[in-house]
Motif scaffolding. Structure first.
Motif, short mmCIF file in Angstrom:
data_model
loop_
_atom_site.label_atom_id
_atom_site.label_comp_id
_atom_site.label_asym_id
_atom_site.label_seq_id
_atom_site.Cartn_x
_atom_site.Cartn_y
_atom_site.Cartn_z
N PRO A 41 0.93 -1.22 0.04
CA PRO A 41 0.00 -0.12 -0.05
C PRO A 41 0.91 1.15 0.11
N GLY A 42 0.58 2.35 -0.77
CA GLY A 42 1.38 3.51 -0.90
C GLY A 42 2.72 3.12 -1.51
N LYS A 43 2.99 2.26 -1.95
CA LYS A 43 4.37 2.05 -2.60
C LYS A 43 4.51 1.55 -4.11
N ARG A 44 5.56 1.63 -4.70
CA ARG A 44 5.55 1.37 -6.07
C ARG A 44 5.62 -0.21 -6.13
N ARG A 45 5.41 -0.88 -7.20
CA ARG A 45 5.38 -2.22 -7.44
C ARG A 45 6.89 -2.56 -7.46
N GLU A 46 7.46 -3.63 -7.09
CA GLU A 46 8.90 -4.11 -7.18
C GLU A 46 8.82 -5.47 -7.54
N GLY A 47 9.74 -5.82 -8.38
CA GLY A 47 10.29 -7.07 -9.06
C GLY A 47 10.70 -8.04 -7.46
N LYS A 57 17.46 -20.32 -14.40
CA LYS A 57 18.33 -19.50 -13.77
C LYS A 57 17.07 -18.51 -13.15
N THR A 58 17.60 -18.20 -11.77
CA THR A 58 16.68 -17.63 -11.01
C THR A 58 17.28 -16.44 -10.32
N SER A 59 16.38 -15.26 -10.22
CA SER A 59 16.80 -14.06 -9.60
C SER A 59 16.26 -13.63 -8.56
N TYR A 60 16.60 -13.11 -7.41
CA TYR A 60 15.89 -12.53 -6.22
C TYR A 60 16.36 -11.16 -5.84
N ILE A 61 15.50 -10.46 -5.25
CA ILE A 61 16.03 -9.07 -4.72
C ILE A 61 16.48 -9.45 -3.29
N ASP A 62 17.42 -8.82 -2.77
CA ASP A 62 18.09 -8.98 -1.58
C ASP A 62 17.19 -9.11 -0.36
N PRO A 63 16.18 -8.46 -0.27
CA PRO A 63 15.19 -8.53 1.00
C PRO A 63 14.64 -10.09 0.96
N VAL A 64 14.41 -10.77 -0.03
CA VAL A 64 13.85 -12.18 0.00
C VAL A 64 14.86 -12.89 -0.08
N GLU A 65 16.00 -12.85 -0.49
CA GLU A 65 17.11 -13.61 -0.76
C GLU A 65 17.05 -14.83 0.62
N GLY A 66 17.12 -16.17 0.24
CA GLY A 66 17.28 -17.01 1.32
C GLY A 66 15.96 -17.42 1.97
N ARG A 67 14.85 -16.52 1.69
CA ARG A 67 13.49 -16.77 2.40
C ARG A 67 12.45 -17.39 1.29
N ASN A 77 4.47 -24.84 -17.13
CA ASN A 77 3.23 -24.09 -17.15
C ASN A 77 2.68 -23.30 -15.80
N THR A 78 3.54 -23.96 -14.78
CA THR A 78 3.07 -23.30 -13.65
C THR A 78 4.57 -22.96 -12.75
N VAL A 79 4.29 -21.71 -12.00
CA VAL A 79 5.69 -21.43 -11.41
C VAL A 79 4.97 -21.15 -9.98
N TYR A 80 5.87 -21.56 -9.17
CA TYR A 80 5.61 -21.44 -7.71
C TYR A 80 6.43 -20.42 -6.99
N LEU A 81 5.92 -19.77 -5.87
CA LEU A 81 6.88 -18.90 -5.08
C LEU A 81 6.59 -19.43 -3.85
N GLN A 82 7.85 -20.02 -3.18
CA GLN A 82 7.68 -20.75 -1.88
C GLN A 82 8.21 -19.47 -1.16
N MET A 83 7.35 -19.06 0.02
CA MET A 83 7.78 -17.94 1.03
C MET A 83 7.96 -18.57 2.35
N ASN A 84 8.88 -18.61 2.89
CA ASN A 84 9.27 -18.80 4.34
C ASN A 84 9.73 -17.71 5.18
N ASP A 85 9.44 -17.82 6.56
CA ASP A 85 9.92 -16.65 7.40
C ASP A 85 9.40 -15.22 7.10
N LEU A 86 7.97 -15.19 6.64
CA LEU A 86 7.54 -13.91 6.30
C LEU A 86 7.57 -13.00 7.33
#
Length: 123
Positions: A41-47, A57-67, A77-86
């Motif tokens: 909310p109130g912020k720009r969209r970020e990759g 090959k994968t790429s992550y932004i620093d704040p989510v690297e390792g999580r 045809n399906t891509v998953y994003l597993q998000m841990n330690d939210l």
């Protein structure tokens, strides 16, 4: 025409986990990237992360690297994003997107977008 549909969002407490799914149809490119983006909310969209169909090959932004972990399903045809330690700062609307590149590039142009799905991290 590429169509993308996200699922798996919801509410979770800090430290919890969620797995987002992006179901893609109409992909006719030989190689492509699938990415996850978010907008708080109130912020720009970020990759957040992306994956390349050519070599995984994968790429992550620093704040989510390792999580967070991005991965293709068995048929790509399906891509998953597993998000841990939210964390509360992970809260936002999450979108998946597709681009016709050999290697995914979060800062590049993205040709197709899903509708988005809410992720809320709060105690």
């Amino acid at each position: 025409q590429v169509q993308l549909v996200e699922s798996g969002g919801g509410s979770v407490q800090p430290g919890g986990s969620l797995r987002l799914s992006c179901a893609a149809s109409g992909l006719t490119w030989d190689n492509y990237g699938i990415g996850w983006f978010r907008q708080a909310p109130g912020k720009r969209r970020e990759g957040v992360s992306c994956i390349s169909s050519s070599n995984g090959k994968t790429s992550y932004i620093d704040p989510v690297e390792g999580r967070f972990t991005i991965a293709f399903g068995n048929d790509k045809n399906t891509v998953y994003l597993q998000m841990n330690d939210l964390k509360p700062e992970d809260t936002g609307v999450y979108y998946c997107a597709a681009q016709p590149y050999v290697w995914c590039y979060l800062l590049g142009s993205w040709d197709a977008w899903g509708q988005g799905i809410q992720v809320t991290v709060s105690s």
